[in-house]
Design a protein around this motif. Sequence first.
Motif, mmCIF file in Angstrom:
data_model
loop_
_atom_site.group_PDB
_atom_site.id
_atom_site.type_symbol
_atom_site.label_atom_id
_atom_site.label_comp_id
_atom_site.label_asym_id
_atom_site.label_seq_id
_atom_site.Cartn_x
_atom_site.Cartn_y
_atom_site.Cartn_z
ATOM 1 N N PRO B 19 0.983 -21.761 -16.075
ATOM 2 C CA PRO B 19 1.139 -21.202 -17.463
ATOM 3 C C PRO B 19 1.454 -19.591 -17.453
ATOM 4 N N SER B 20 0.940 -18.773 -16.509
ATOM 5 C CA SER B 20 0.893 -17.426 -16.563
ATOM 6 C C SER B 20 2.559 -16.982 -16.186
ATOM 7 N N LEU B 21 3.246 -17.951 -15.653
ATOM 8 C CA LEU B 21 4.710 -17.379 -15.027
ATOM 9 C C LEU B 21 5.416 -16.625 -16.274
ATOM 10 N N LYS B 22 5.358 -17.419 -17.421
ATOM 11 C CA LYS B 22 6.227 -16.906 -18.588
ATOM 12 C C LYS B 22 5.850 -15.240 -18.866
ATOM 13 N N ARG B 23 4.353 -15.461 -18.865
ATOM 14 C CA ARG B 23 3.707 -13.983 -19.492
ATOM 15 C C ARG B 23 4.129 -13.176 -18.485
ATOM 16 N N LYS B 24 4.011 -13.367 -17.118
ATOM 17 C CA LYS B 24 4.382 -12.462 -15.896
ATOM 18 C C LYS B 24 5.730 -12.165 -16.097
ATOM 19 N N LEU B 25 6.502 -13.163 -16.536
ATOM 20 C CA LEU B 25 8.211 -12.775 -16.278
ATOM 21 C C LEU B 25 8.238 -11.577 -17.574
ATOM 22 N N MET B 26 7.592 -12.052 -19.045
ATOM 23 C CA MET B 26 7.844 -11.184 -20.038
ATOM 24 C C MET B 26 7.279 -9.810 -19.706
ATOM 25 N N ASP B 27 6.134 -9.854 -19.187
ATOM 26 C CA ASP B 27 5.633 -8.598 -18.942
ATOM 27 C C ASP B 27 6.434 -7.628 -17.939
ATOM 28 N N ARG B 28 7.045 -8.310 -16.761
ATOM 29 C CA ARG B 28 7.757 -7.623 -15.889
ATOM 30 C C ARG B 28 8.935 -7.060 -16.673
ATOM 31 N N ARG B 29 9.577 -7.830 -17.482
ATOM 32 C CA ARG B 29 11.001 -7.402 -18.297
ATOM 33 C C ARG B 29 10.663 -6.428 -19.304
ATOM 34 N N ALA B 30 9.465 -6.372 -19.786
ATOM 35 C CA ALA B 30 8.985 -5.427 -20.737
ATOM 36 C C ALA B 30 8.939 -4.034 -20.045
ATOM 37 N N ASP B 31 8.113 -4.252 -18.616
ATOM 38 C CA ASP B 31 7.863 -3.037 -17.859
ATOM 39 C C ASP B 31 9.152 -2.427 -17.408
ATOM 40 N N GLN B 32 10.289 -3.501 -16.954
ATOM 41 C CA GLN B 32 11.598 -2.948 -16.787
ATOM 42 C C GLN B 32 12.338 -2.104 -17.707
ATOM 43 N N ARG B 33 12.220 -2.722 -19.102
ATOM 44 C CA ARG B 33 12.620 -2.232 -20.272
ATOM 45 C C ARG B 33 12.016 -0.576 -20.528
ATOM 46 N N GLY B 34 10.854 -0.760 -20.330
ATOM 47 C CA GLY B 34 9.942 0.512 -20.523
ATOM 48 C C GLY B 34 10.569 1.622 -19.562
ATOM 49 N N THR B 35 10.596 1.259 -18.175
ATOM 50 C CA THR B 35 10.947 2.178 -17.304
ATOM 51 C C THR B 35 12.272 2.707 -17.567
ATOM 52 N N GLN B 36 13.257 1.763 -17.837
ATOM 53 C CA GLN B 36 14.643 2.104 -18.113
ATOM 54 C C GLN B 36 14.853 3.067 -19.323
ATOM 55 N N ARG B 37 13.893 2.729 -20.371
ATOM 56 C CA ARG B 37 13.824 3.526 -21.487
ATOM 57 C C ARG B 37 13.348 4.994 -21.202
ATOM 58 N N ARG B 38 12.283 5.028 -20.336
ATOM 59 C CA ARG B 38 11.720 6.275 -19.920
ATOM 60 C C ARG B 38 12.748 6.945 -19.025
ATOM 61 N N ARG B 39 13.482 6.241 -18.247
ATOM 62 C CA ARG B 39 14.426 6.847 -17.367
ATOM 63 C C ARG B 39 15.538 7.495 -18.340
ATOM 64 N N GLY B 40 15.945 6.637 -19.265
ATOM 65 C CA GLY B 40 16.719 7.215 -20.222
ATOM 66 C C GLY B 40 16.539 8.483 -20.867
ATOM 67 N N HIS B 41 15.263 8.559 -21.244
ATOM 68 C CA HIS B 41 14.795 9.730 -21.959
ATOM 69 C C HIS B 41 14.722 10.912 -21.371
ATOM 70 N N ILE B 42 14.239 10.569 -19.832
ATOM 71 C CA ILE B 42 14.394 11.698 -18.904
ATOM 72 C C ILE B 42 15.542 12.258 -18.648
ATOM 73 N N GLN B 43 16.580 11.311 -18.474
ATOM 74 C CA GLN B 43 18.044 11.705 -18.279
ATOM 75 C C GLN B 43 18.560 12.554 -19.501
ATOM 76 N N LEU B 44 18.279 11.892 -20.675
ATOM 77 C CA LEU B 44 18.776 12.684 -21.863
ATOM 78 C C LEU B 44 18.311 14.131 -21.907
ATOM 79 N N TRP B 45 16.785 14.157 -21.588
ATOM 80 C CA TRP B 45 16.227 15.637 -21.705
ATOM 81 C C TRP B 45 16.799 16.404 -20.632
ATOM 82 N N GLN B 46 17.015 15.708 -19.539
ATOM 83 C CA GLN B 46 17.511 16.720 -18.179
ATOM 84 C C GLN B 46 19.123 17.119 -18.653
#
Lengths: 187, 109
Positions: B19-46
């Motif tokens: 039962p926790s797999l879906k949540r884990k996958l969703m969390d991981r995906r959200a983390d990845q998106r957040g990381t990508q967004r942060r990386r995108g922001h950092i790159q933009l600022w750079q």
Amino acid sequence: MKCRILAFVLGAAALAAPARTQNSPLPLPPPVEKELAARASNVTEVTLGKNMLGFAARFMNGKDKDEAATRQLIEGLDGIYVRDYTFDKDGQYSIEEIDKLRQYFETSEWSPLVHERERKGAESTDVMVKLVNGESHGMFILTVEPRELTIVLILGPIHMDELGKLKGIGGLGALGSVEKGAKNKDK
Amino acid sequence: MEEFEQELRQAFERRPAPPSLKRKLMDRRADQRGTQRRRGHIQLWQRLAASLILVALVSGAAEWVRHDREERRQGEAARQQVLTALRVTGRALDHMNTQLAAHDRTEQR
């Protein structure tokens, strides 16, 4: 309190005034100059203070002999004040105006070196030097011709022999013979 | 052989996901998106910072060139003024010498 502030401001202004005067030893143009300039057909006016002379010296070519000598000369000067008025016809100025000019620059510090008058009275030359401890610290030249009037005021230590080396610049070799000329005149 | 088939059957047996797999996958995906967004922001600022630095450098260099050119122009003007002043002085002294020479000649007569 207000009185104290006012006193402080006035005190500071009083202290600053002589300092400003010392920074700019060049005189203000005498009022008669304006009238002469208005009548002249050609006017050359040069006023250079110590800072400006230092600035100009930076742009003198050290490789050129004359410019190197000029640079050496002007770096030690406090100021140069030159006025040259050329007139279209004779009688554009009066003797009184010339006297006014002479009196304006003539102060007790200056010693006359050459005072030459042509018999007819149309031409005259005055050369005065400012002596400080036996050394010349300024030179004033006033030459009057029927159609030309020249005022030169050089402030600062001047070595005539060094000036004489500047032969390439508009006959400045003549500067070297000022003392010689003065001696001849004394005779 | 039967043993092998048994293992294979077990391996292919359909098991429900935890039962926790879906949540884990969703969390991981959200983390990845957040990381990508942060990386995108950092790159933009750079990129923005790099652009600003470049603009500042270019405008600084242009200003330096302009200032240097202006200083040279003023220096040349000052130099010309000095030479003019010395020429006028020389002419005045030449005039004085001529007068003195004429005076001497008159006296000698």
